[in-house]
Scaffold this active site. Structure first.
Site: not given
Ligand code: G3P
Ligand code: MG
Length: 247
Positions: A9, A51
């Site tokens: 991730h 992100h």
């Protein structure tokens, strides 16, 4: 039983600054079969691997990704916030990231960050890059903005999509089919027996996020999910290996 693919991730983000070359390299070294990353768009239209829509948390810059050009973004340090040993780590464009992943044969999961900021044309650009890098058949595009996933399907039906969500949706496989998606990417607490049964019977993959504790990794693997999205790919890989030894 088939073991789930372990998706790193934001790369191996427990061990290196998220979504950077160091995090992706570590993920590959650890043997991750999948890598998840997030994309936004720069002021001059480049797909940037990061992100947040803001630069504040993961760089020494301030403001929004959309307000800086590629050159301006490249001036920033994306490593020091995590640890001084990563000082000088640069942000990657999606193309640079794919260059770095050359030779790795895993599954890529690109998450389009479209919300709260909407990037005009981000889906077209993504399909173009994945097509140039011959990654269409090895990528799952996910998003919390499901309109983005519909747009992807219209542009390139062969590109797999995964529906990201947090809530305990009822019969999510029906929604996935309605959107032409191949996968659900739920928050992992949503992986419950009726969901597993419905998805399996209807051919919808389950790739829950973000699962870092060994006990939950084990529970997800035992439930029969297709992939596990985790910040700790090494722990996840060791945990599912233990399953083969009958633990
Ligand atoms: O794709 C799974 C996960 O990355 C979704 O949430 O906020 O970590 O991008 P987030
Ligand atoms: Mg993500």
């Amino acid at each position: 039983m088939k073991r789930p693919i372990i998706y790193a991730h934001r790369g191996a983000s427990a061990y290196a600054p998220e979504n950077t070359g160091s995090a992706f390299t570590k993920a590959i070294e650890m043997g991750a079969g999948g890598i998840e990353l997030d994309i936004h768009m720069s002021k001059d239209g480049h797909l940037m691997v990061i992100h947040d829509e803001s630069l504040n948390r993961t760089s020494n810059g301030k403001g929004l990704v959309k307000d800086l050009s590629l050159d301006e973004l490249k001036d920033l340090d994306f490593g020091s916030w995590f640890d001084s040993s990563f000082k000088g780590e640069r942000i990657l464009t999606l193309e640079e990231c794919l260059d770095l992943l050359e030779g790795w044969d895993g599954i890529l999961n690109v998450e389009i960050k479209s919300g709260p900021i909407l990037y005009d044309g981000i889906e077209e650009k993504l399909v173009k890059v994945l097509s140039e890098y011959k990654m269409i058949d090895r990528t799952i595009v996910s998003s919390f903005n499901h309109y983005s996933l519909l747009a992807i399907k219209q542009l390139e039906p062969e590109l797999k999509t995964g529906i990201l969500y947090m809530a305990g949706l009822v019969e999510p496989w029906i929604y996935a089919q309605r959107l032409g998606a191949e996968a659900i990417h739920p928050y992992f607490f949503n992986i419950q027996p009726p969901i597993v049964k419905g998805c399996k019977e209807n051919g919808i993959m389950m790739n829950p996020f973000t699962v870092d504790k060994a006990e939950y990794i084990l529970a997800m693997a035992r439930a029969g999910v297709d992939g596990i999205i985790t910040n700790v790919p090494d722990i996840a890989l060791n945990t599912i290996k233990a399953l083969d030894k009958g633990v």
